[in-house]
Design a protein around this motif. Structure first.
Motif, PDB file in Angstrom:
ATOM      1  N   PRO A   1       0.784  -1.096   0.201  1.00  0.00           N
ATOM      2  CA  PRO A   1       0.221  -0.096   0.068  1.00  0.00           C
ATOM      3  C   PRO A   1       0.848   1.191  -0.099  1.00  0.00           C
ATOM      4  N   ILE A   2       0.408   2.259  -0.761  1.00  0.00           N
ATOM      5  CA  ILE A   2       1.168   3.338  -0.785  1.00  0.00           C
ATOM      6  C   ILE A   2       0.395   4.762  -0.870  1.00  0.00           C
ATOM      7  N   ALA A   3       0.667   5.941  -0.489  1.00  0.00           N
ATOM      8  CA  ALA A   3      -0.014   7.066  -0.667  1.00  0.00           C
ATOM      9  C   ALA A   3      -1.262   7.231   0.290  1.00  0.00           C
ATOM     10  N   HIS A   4      -1.367   6.434   1.563  1.00  0.00           N
ATOM     11  CA  HIS A   4      -2.530   6.630   2.118  1.00  0.00           C
ATOM     12  C   HIS A   4      -2.793   7.711   2.882  1.00  0.00           C
ATOM     13  N   TYR A   5      -1.917   8.964   2.738  1.00  0.00           N
ATOM     14  CA  TYR A   5      -2.186   9.943   3.471  1.00  0.00           C
ATOM     15  C   TYR A   5      -3.164  10.991   2.512  1.00  0.00           C
ATOM     16  N   LEU A   6      -3.115  10.561   1.363  1.00  0.00           N
ATOM     17  CA  LEU A   6      -3.680  11.512   0.327  1.00  0.00           C
ATOM     18  C   LEU A   6      -5.469  11.152   0.354  1.00  0.00           C
ATOM     19  N   SER A   7      -5.964  12.286  -0.023  1.00  0.00           N
ATOM     20  CA  SER A   7      -7.429  12.179  -0.314  1.00  0.00           C
ATOM     21  C   SER A   7      -7.812  11.406  -1.550  1.00  0.00           C
ATOM     22  N   PRO A   8      -9.173  11.110  -1.920  1.00  0.00           N
ATOM     23  CA  PRO A   8      -9.401  10.587  -3.028  1.00  0.00           C
ATOM     24  C   PRO A   8      -8.940  11.043  -4.221  1.00  0.00           C
ATOM     25  N   ASP A   9      -9.160  12.446  -4.316  1.00  0.00           N
ATOM     26  CA  ASP A   9      -8.877  13.206  -5.531  1.00  0.00           C
ATOM     27  C   ASP A   9      -7.304  13.107  -5.635  1.00  0.00           C
ATOM     28  N   GLU A  10      -6.778  13.301  -4.878  1.00  0.00           N
ATOM     29  CA  GLU A  10      -5.133  13.360  -4.676  1.00  0.00           C
ATOM     30  C   GLU A  10      -4.717  12.055  -4.944  1.00  0.00           C
ATOM     31  N   LYS A  11      -5.365  10.999  -4.643  1.00  0.00           N
ATOM     32  CA  LYS A  11      -4.877   9.715  -4.982  1.00  0.00           C
ATOM     33  C   LYS A  11      -5.027   9.392  -6.382  1.00  0.00           C
ATOM     34  N   ASP A  12      -6.170   9.900  -7.018  1.00  0.00           N
ATOM     35  CA  ASP A  12      -6.339   9.710  -8.242  1.00  0.00           C
ATOM     36  C   ASP A  12      -5.100  10.498  -9.189  1.00  0.00           C
ATOM     37  N   SER A  13      -4.783  11.711  -8.874  1.00  0.00           N
ATOM     38  CA  SER A  13      -3.794  12.378  -9.813  1.00  0.00           C
ATOM     39  C   SER A  13      -2.428  11.727  -9.590  1.00  0.00           C
ATOM     40  N   PHE A  14      -2.077  11.375  -8.467  1.00  0.00           N
ATOM     41  CA  PHE A  14      -0.734  10.758  -7.864  1.00  0.00           C
ATOM     42  C   PHE A  14      -0.696   9.401  -8.698  1.00  0.00           C
ATOM     43  N   ALA A  15      -1.934   8.768  -8.733  1.00  0.00           N
ATOM     44  CA  ALA A  15      -1.872   7.410  -9.536  1.00  0.00           C
ATOM     45  C   ALA A  15      -1.841   7.357 -10.880  1.00  0.00           C
ATOM     46  N   ASP A  16      -2.324   8.667 -11.370  1.00  0.00           N
ATOM     47  CA  ASP A  16      -2.269   8.561 -12.844  1.00  0.00           C
ATOM     48  C   ASP A  16      -0.591   9.136 -13.269  1.00  0.00           C
ATOM     49  N   ALA A  17      -0.043   9.920 -12.331  1.00  0.00           N
ATOM     50  CA  ALA A  17       1.272  10.352 -12.757  1.00  0.00           C
ATOM     51  C   ALA A  17       2.109   9.083 -12.636  1.00  0.00           C
ATOM     52  N   LEU A  18       1.889   8.350 -11.419  1.00  0.00           N
ATOM     53  CA  LEU A  18       2.597   7.177 -11.253  1.00  0.00           C
ATOM     54  C   LEU A  18       2.750   6.007 -12.486  1.00  0.00           C
ATOM     55  N   ALA A  19       1.304   5.856 -12.940  1.00  0.00           N
ATOM     56  CA  ALA A  19       1.102   5.020 -13.724  1.00  0.00           C
ATOM     57  C   ALA A  19       1.611   5.356 -15.086  1.00  0.00           C
ATOM     58  N   ALA A  20       1.881   6.638 -15.253  1.00  0.00           N
ATOM     59  CA  ALA A  20       2.477   7.198 -16.649  1.00  0.00           C
ATOM     60  C   ALA A  20       3.875   6.831 -16.539  1.00  0.00           C
TER      61      ALA A  20
END
Length: 205
Positions: free
Chosen positions: A167-186
């Motif tokens: 598990p990662i990025a559990h500090y983030l809000s749902p919207d921030e998780k989406d933004s973070f996940a998009d950048a990391l996936a890219a």
């Protein structure tokens, strides 16, 4: 609290690890383009993830000043009214509020750092006590899994590699998780594709 955008161009060069790994950002998700971890590979993606802070230092002092001043005024009123025992209760409330904010600020010192190079995905956790835990994965074997609630959005991000979940990025809000996940996936996609190479020229005789 999303601050900064990563420069995705491959940059080589120096840069002290101690400087980059000092978690001092107030925001919960901050991308950086500094080269880290390896001087031999460019950094495709790098981000600091920190807990949310309800107040910064100046806001904390302002709140405590207002709260303490109000408690002092009320205390004087109760003293002149003969209800002096209540003054002790007000003082205790001020101390408890201060202690709660102090604990919040201490826990906000924790951070998580994630960075991707062409051959590694690296995650480093630093607790508010300074305890360190880190791991490195091969981007070729990593899948980024999102656990999404239909009503509340992305609740959890998990790196899955060779049957193990991280598990990662559990500090983030749902919207921030989406933004973070998009950048990391890219970034993971770029690492899996490998470095771009110019087409080979063919000599015709």
């Amino acid at each position: 609290l999303l601050r900064g955008l990563a420069d995705r161009s491959a940059r080589r060069g120096g840069g002290g690890l101690a400087d980059w790994f000092a978690c001092h950002s107030v925001g919960s998700y901050q991308e950086t383009d500094r080269p880290v971890y390896s001087a031999h590979e460019p950094t495709i993606f790098a981000a600091d993830v920190t807990p949310h802070r309800s107040l910064d230092g100046a806001g904390f002092l302002a709140v405590m000043a207002v709260f303490g001043g109000a408690s002092l005024v009320l205390g004087l009123i109760f003293i002149f009214s003969g209800a002096w025992p209540i003054v002790g209760f007000l003082g205790l409330v001020v101390v408890l509020v201060y202690a709660a904010f102090a604990v919040n600020f201490r826990r906000a010192a924790a951070c998580e750092q994630v960075w991707v190079t062409p051959s590694t995905l690296n995650v480093r956790h630093i607790s508010h006590k300074g305890e360190l835990a880190e791991f490195t994965l091969n981007p070729l074997w990593v899948k980024l899994h999102r656990e999404v609630d239909p009503d509340y959005g992305t609740q959890r991000l998990v790196l899955v590699s060779r049957g193990k979940s991280h598990p990662i990025a559990h500090y983030l809000s749902p919207d921030e998780k989406d933004s973070f996940a998009d950048a990391l996936a890219a970034a993971l996609g770029e690492a899996k594709r490998g470095p771009a190479r110019a087409p080979a020229s063919v000599a015709v005789q």
